[in-house]
Motif scaffolding. Structure first.
Motif, mmCIF file in Angstrom:
data_model
loop_
_atom_site.group_PDB
_atom_site.id
_atom_site.type_symbol
_atom_site.label_atom_id
_atom_site.label_comp_id
_atom_site.label_asym_id
_atom_site.label_seq_id
_atom_site.Cartn_x
_atom_site.Cartn_y
_atom_site.Cartn_z
ATOM 1 N N TYR A 37 -11.569 5.354 -16.948
ATOM 2 C CA TYR A 37 -11.020 4.198 -16.865
ATOM 3 C C TYR A 37 -11.798 3.208 -15.767
ATOM 4 O O TYR A 37 -12.085 3.794 -14.877
ATOM 5 N N VAL A 38 -11.676 2.099 -16.027
ATOM 6 C CA VAL A 38 -12.086 0.866 -14.838
ATOM 7 C C VAL A 38 -10.775 0.838 -14.272
ATOM 8 O O VAL A 38 -9.529 0.806 -14.766
ATOM 9 N N LEU A 39 -10.789 0.594 -12.781
ATOM 10 C CA LEU A 39 -9.943 0.196 -11.975
ATOM 11 C C LEU A 39 -9.674 -0.997 -11.373
ATOM 12 O O LEU A 39 -10.801 -1.540 -11.272
ATOM 13 N N ALA A 40 -8.518 -1.792 -11.271
ATOM 14 C CA ALA A 40 -8.649 -3.025 -10.869
ATOM 15 C C ALA A 40 -7.603 -3.050 -9.567
ATOM 16 O O ALA A 40 -6.449 -2.795 -9.885
ATOM 17 N N LYS A 41 -8.171 -3.397 -8.283
ATOM 18 C CA LYS A 41 -7.194 -3.338 -7.105
ATOM 19 C C LYS A 41 -7.021 -4.919 -6.886
ATOM 20 O O LYS A 41 -8.013 -5.303 -6.482
ATOM 21 N N VAL A 42 -5.773 -5.396 -6.645
ATOM 22 C CA VAL A 42 -5.544 -6.660 -6.577
ATOM 23 C C VAL A 42 -4.587 -6.873 -5.198
ATOM 24 O O VAL A 42 -3.741 -6.075 -5.046
ATOM 25 N N ASP A 43 -4.916 -7.738 -4.320
ATOM 26 C CA ASP A 43 -4.152 -8.296 -3.372
ATOM 27 C C ASP A 43 -3.320 -9.048 -3.755
ATOM 28 O O ASP A 43 -3.700 -10.456 -4.137
ATOM 29 N N VAL A 44 -2.004 -8.916 -3.711
ATOM 30 C CA VAL A 44 -0.846 -9.935 -4.366
ATOM 31 C C VAL A 44 -0.830 -11.100 -3.266
ATOM 32 O O VAL A 44 -1.196 -11.133 -2.253
ATOM 33 N N ARG A 45 -0.465 -12.118 -4.191
ATOM 34 C CA ARG A 45 -0.350 -13.496 -3.321
ATOM 35 C C ARG A 45 0.221 -13.364 -1.865
ATOM 36 O O ARG A 45 1.266 -12.741 -1.508
ATOM 37 N N GLY A 46 -0.561 -14.269 -1.074
ATOM 38 C CA GLY A 46 -0.208 -13.955 0.314
ATOM 39 C C GLY A 46 -0.450 -12.718 1.220
ATOM 40 O O GLY A 46 0.002 -12.792 2.351
ATOM 41 N N THR A 47 -1.287 -12.005 0.731
ATOM 42 C CA THR A 47 -1.611 -10.727 1.220
ATOM 43 C C THR A 47 -3.215 -10.444 1.318
ATOM 44 O O THR A 47 -3.965 -11.056 0.392
ATOM 45 N N GLY A 48 -3.608 -9.514 2.215
ATOM 46 C CA GLY A 48 -5.059 -9.298 2.078
ATOM 47 C C GLY A 48 -6.087 -10.531 2.242
ATOM 48 O O GLY A 48 -6.024 -11.256 3.055
ATOM 49 N N ALA A 49 -6.917 -10.577 1.057
ATOM 50 C CA ALA A 49 -7.770 -11.729 1.159
ATOM 51 C C ALA A 49 -7.503 -12.558 0.050
ATOM 52 O O ALA A 49 -8.169 -13.817 -0.364
ATOM 53 N N SER A 50 -6.351 -12.569 -0.478
ATOM 54 C CA SER A 50 -5.670 -13.461 -1.304
ATOM 55 C C SER A 50 -5.275 -14.645 -0.864
ATOM 56 O O SER A 50 -4.768 -14.643 0.570
ATOM 57 N N TYR A 51 -5.099 -15.915 -1.177
ATOM 58 C CA TYR A 51 -4.627 -16.927 -0.871
ATOM 59 C C TYR A 51 -3.347 -16.954 -1.292
ATOM 60 O O TYR A 51 -2.403 -16.194 -1.598
ATOM 61 N N GLY A 52 -2.471 -18.185 -0.640
ATOM 62 C CA GLY A 52 -1.077 -18.206 -0.810
ATOM 63 C C GLY A 52 -0.307 -17.944 0.121
ATOM 64 O O GLY A 52 -0.655 -17.229 1.156
ATOM 65 N N VAL A 53 1.105 -18.110 0.090
ATOM 66 C CA VAL A 53 2.116 -17.926 1.117
ATOM 67 C C VAL A 53 3.094 -17.103 0.310
ATOM 68 O O VAL A 53 3.388 -17.299 -0.730
ATOM 69 N N ARG A 54 3.615 -15.855 1.017
ATOM 70 C CA ARG A 54 4.513 -15.194 0.496
ATOM 71 C C ARG A 54 5.918 -15.757 0.796
ATOM 72 O O ARG A 54 6.238 -16.060 1.816
ATOM 73 N N THR A 55 6.523 -15.931 -0.399
ATOM 74 C CA THR A 55 7.960 -16.507 -0.456
ATOM 75 C C THR A 55 9.031 -15.496 -0.487
ATOM 76 O O THR A 55 10.171 -15.925 -0.687
ATOM 77 N N GLY A 56 8.586 -14.177 -0.464
ATOM 78 C CA GLY A 56 9.469 -13.132 -0.719
ATOM 79 C C GLY A 56 8.668 -11.887 -1.144
ATOM 80 O O GLY A 56 7.517 -11.973 -1.181
ATOM 81 N N GLU A 57 9.319 -10.759 -1.305
ATOM 82 C CA GLU A 57 8.555 -9.789 -2.089
ATOM 83 C C GLU A 57 8.918 -9.611 -3.477
ATOM 84 O O GLU A 57 10.320 -9.738 -3.718
ATOM 85 N N TYR A 58 7.955 -9.398 -4.259
ATOM 86 C CA TYR A 58 8.069 -9.110 -5.837
ATOM 87 C C TYR A 58 8.974 -10.581 -6.283
ATOM 88 O O TYR A 58 9.691 -10.344 -7.182
ATOM 89 N N THR A 59 8.336 -11.558 -6.045
ATOM 90 C CA THR A 59 8.964 -12.660 -6.324
ATOM 91 C C THR A 59 8.535 -13.133 -7.899
ATOM 92 O O THR A 59 7.674 -12.553 -8.521
ATOM 93 N N PRO A 60 9.278 -13.938 -8.545
ATOM 94 C CA PRO A 60 8.892 -14.394 -9.635
ATOM 95 C C PRO A 60 7.606 -14.978 -9.920
ATOM 96 O O PRO A 60 6.951 -14.686 -10.976
#
Length: 586
Positions: A91-114
């Motif tokens: 299997y190929v694996l993809a690890k993703v920093d969700v929005r507003g975390t890690g090296a990803s851009y954006g602001v977190r406006t909550g956890e598990y947001t729409p």
């Protein structure tokens, strides 16, 4: 142990290093998501990858997809044993920093947001268009990433073929944000501090840096995280289920919000969880009963993440290996993915709907329906002299008074603190705690009794204070008198009003909405009825059933009221009865 040391141990547990970096077989990317926000993703290929098209498995995380040495920028091995296992099986694996975390851009406006859910559609769509993709994807994870695996189904992207949520959240308000409507700073405060360090890339506190994309440290992305909410502060300011946590209400921040979309996705789901892991067992069973997509469930007797045993009949003060073993858990997951993603027949359709551990018997049972066949509900009434009987009380004025003892505790290795990486320990000797509570115990059972499902407690109760909380513990008492923790329930008393909910029929439901909350009138008898967390246990012949009632759990939940010591009166008479309702399987 200092708070910082505890958090660093938690960080280590979350990113368990195996000396496996796949340095030559990983590619890093920024992929545009909602509104063009760029999310960081590492794509790992099997060691002997030779340009063939392969299926891909996702993990969407807010705990960093990877890390590096802050001085040299050299990547640090951070793939788990499970990651390597999937890579070793093509299997190929993809690890993703969700929005507003890690090296990803954006602001977190909550956890598990729409917004975060919608982001995932863009990421999946990008992946399946790559030359190395065979167009089929799945997702897996534990805890936060277990929930994001389930939420991936809500995107309804046609490439998603199977997901495995492990020890995941379902109703985020009730578990883990505000269990029983209360604040549990013991685990929320360190988690809040930890994720804040991650979001700000606090090298000083973490000792490592987030893995970069390309050659430059992601300074601009990290700067955008400065506006992320502080979780503890946000939770303190958001006491109700219809409160906003960031830009969204709690009701919008969990898989329950996406019931229609997840059900309609028809994506097969293997759910791994534990009877003793916060409220994940209840969420698992509600999903099983009320979501319509294909599901298989394994309900274990383990800590959060399945790394150690938790049964109070097996575990005392030392860590014990889990059942199923970690190797067996990995094999189960691989078979599930191979069956639904690769099309290799692993007889998954023949697996039982749910395989669940039965305490007391210390073995697994299985069922193709839930609740299991033969379940009925039996009442045990609170009676004089601390007795618990199946017959209703004869007294006209019977009651017991309890001055709340704020030293009562379930210890620091319980169902709630395991969410912070701790093993569950020391639930096998509750007698000292029982002595600080109001207890009611049956006579030794003449025959074995099988309890499987969700117990309910109904108390005719009054209090000397308008604010307060109530906790009820279900315990097994062996012939020597030793009591063991089985499960628990609780309620912030301002949430005592019952509401209707289609997912709860015989089980009391509390909305936890602001409009339904009110102080409890002083010295006025009220019926306080609430559920305990579901369980399955064989109470053996000669053992007894006990409930222990308290108004505090000092090492887990914040004190209520903040000032003063209530006296609770529990009524147990013909006019105002109190009882435990148990789901019995015959």
């Amino acid at each position: 142990m200092t708070a910082k040391r505890f958090l660093l141990i938690f960080f280590f547990l979350l990113s368990f290093q195996l000396g496996f970096s796949q340095a030559d077989n990983v590619k890093s990317h920024y992929v545009p998501a909602v509104n063009g926000t760029k999310l960081a993703m590492d794509v790992y290929f099997p060691e002997n990858y030779n340009n063939q098209k392969l299926p891909l498995l996702f993990e969407f995380t807010r705990y960093w997809r990877g890390k590096e040495d802050p001085k040299t920028g050299k990547p640090i091995a951070s793939l788990s044993k499970r990651d390597k296992y999937f890579l070793d099986h093509d299997y190929v694996l993809a690890k993703v920093d969700v929005r507003g975390t890690g090296a990803s851009y954006g602001v977190r406006t909550g956890e598990y947001t729409p917004t975060e859910v919608k982001d995932a559609w863009y990421i999946v769509d990008w992946v399946v268009k790559q030359p190395w993709s065979d167009g089929k994807v799945g997702a897996y994870g534990t805890s936060y990433s277990g929930t994001t695996a389930e939420l991936l189904c809500a995107t309804q992207h046609p490439a998603i073929k199977a997901v495995i949520p492990g020890w995941s959240d379902f109703d985020v308000y009730e578990s883990p944000s505000r269990p029983y409507g209360m604040l549990a700073s013991s685990f929320i405060a360190p988690w809040s501090q930890y994720v804040n360090w991650l979001d700000q890339n606090s090298v000083e506190n973490l000792g490592v840096s987030v893995r970069r994309i390309g050659t430059n440290i992601p300074i601009d992305a990290i700067k955008e995280h400065e506006n992320n909410p502080i979780v503890l502060k946000a939770l303190t300011a958001s006491p109700y289920k219809d409160s906003k946590f960031g830009d969204f209400k709690f009701e919008e921040l969990d898989p329950l919000h996406w019931k229609k979309e997840i059900s309609e996705s028809n994506v097969p789901m293997l759910v791994l969880t534990s009877w003793l892991d916060a409220g994940t067992a209840e969420g698992t069973l509600l999903r099983l009963q009320h979501f319509t997509h294909p599901q298989k469930v394994v309900m274990m007797p383990t800590s959060h993440g399945g790394g150690s045993h938790a049964s109070p009949f097996i575990v005392s003060d030392s860590i014990v290996d889990p059942v199923p073993s970690v190797a067996e858990q990995l094999r189960l997951q691989l078979d599930f993915f191979d069956h639904y993603i690769k099309g290799n027949d692993k007889n998954v359709e023949d697996w039982p709907l749910i395989k669940y551990y039965n305490f007391g018997e210390e073995s697994f049972k299985q069922s193709d329906i839930w609740p299991p066949k033969g379940q009925e509900r039996i009442k045990y009434y609170l009676d004089t002299h601390g007795k618990l009987n199946t017959s209703s009380p004869n007294e006209h004025q019977g009651k017991d008074e309890y001055l709340v003892d704020f030293s009562v505790s379930t210890g620091t290795n319980n169902r709630w603190t395991t969410q912070m990486g701790k093993s569950i320990l020391n639930l096998d000797h509750r007698n000292a705690a029982d002595s600080l509570m109001l207890t009611y115990t049956t006579a030794p059972l003449a025959e074995p009794l099988q309890i499987t499902g969700t117990p309910v407690i109904s108390l005719s109760l009054s209090s000397t204070h308008e604010e307060g909380s109530i906790f009820v513990y279900l315990e097994d008492v062996d012939p020597t008198g030793k009591s063991r923790y089985i499960t628990e329930g609780g309620l912030l008393l301002e949430h005592r009003k019952l509401s209707e909910n289609d997912m709860f029929k015989e089980i009391p439901y509390h909305s936890f909405r602001k409009s339904d909350a009110s102080p409890i009138p002083i010295d006025k008898i009220e019926e306080v009825r609430f559920k305990l967390h579901p369980t399955s246990i064989l109470i053996k012949k000669g053992h007894a059933i006990r409930i222990a009632i308290s108004g505090a759990d000092k090492d887990t939940f914040d004190k209520v009221p903040a000032e003063g010591t209530p006296t609770l009166s529990i009524y147990r008479n013909k006019t105002n009865s109190s009882f435990l309702e148990l789901p019995i399987v015959k």
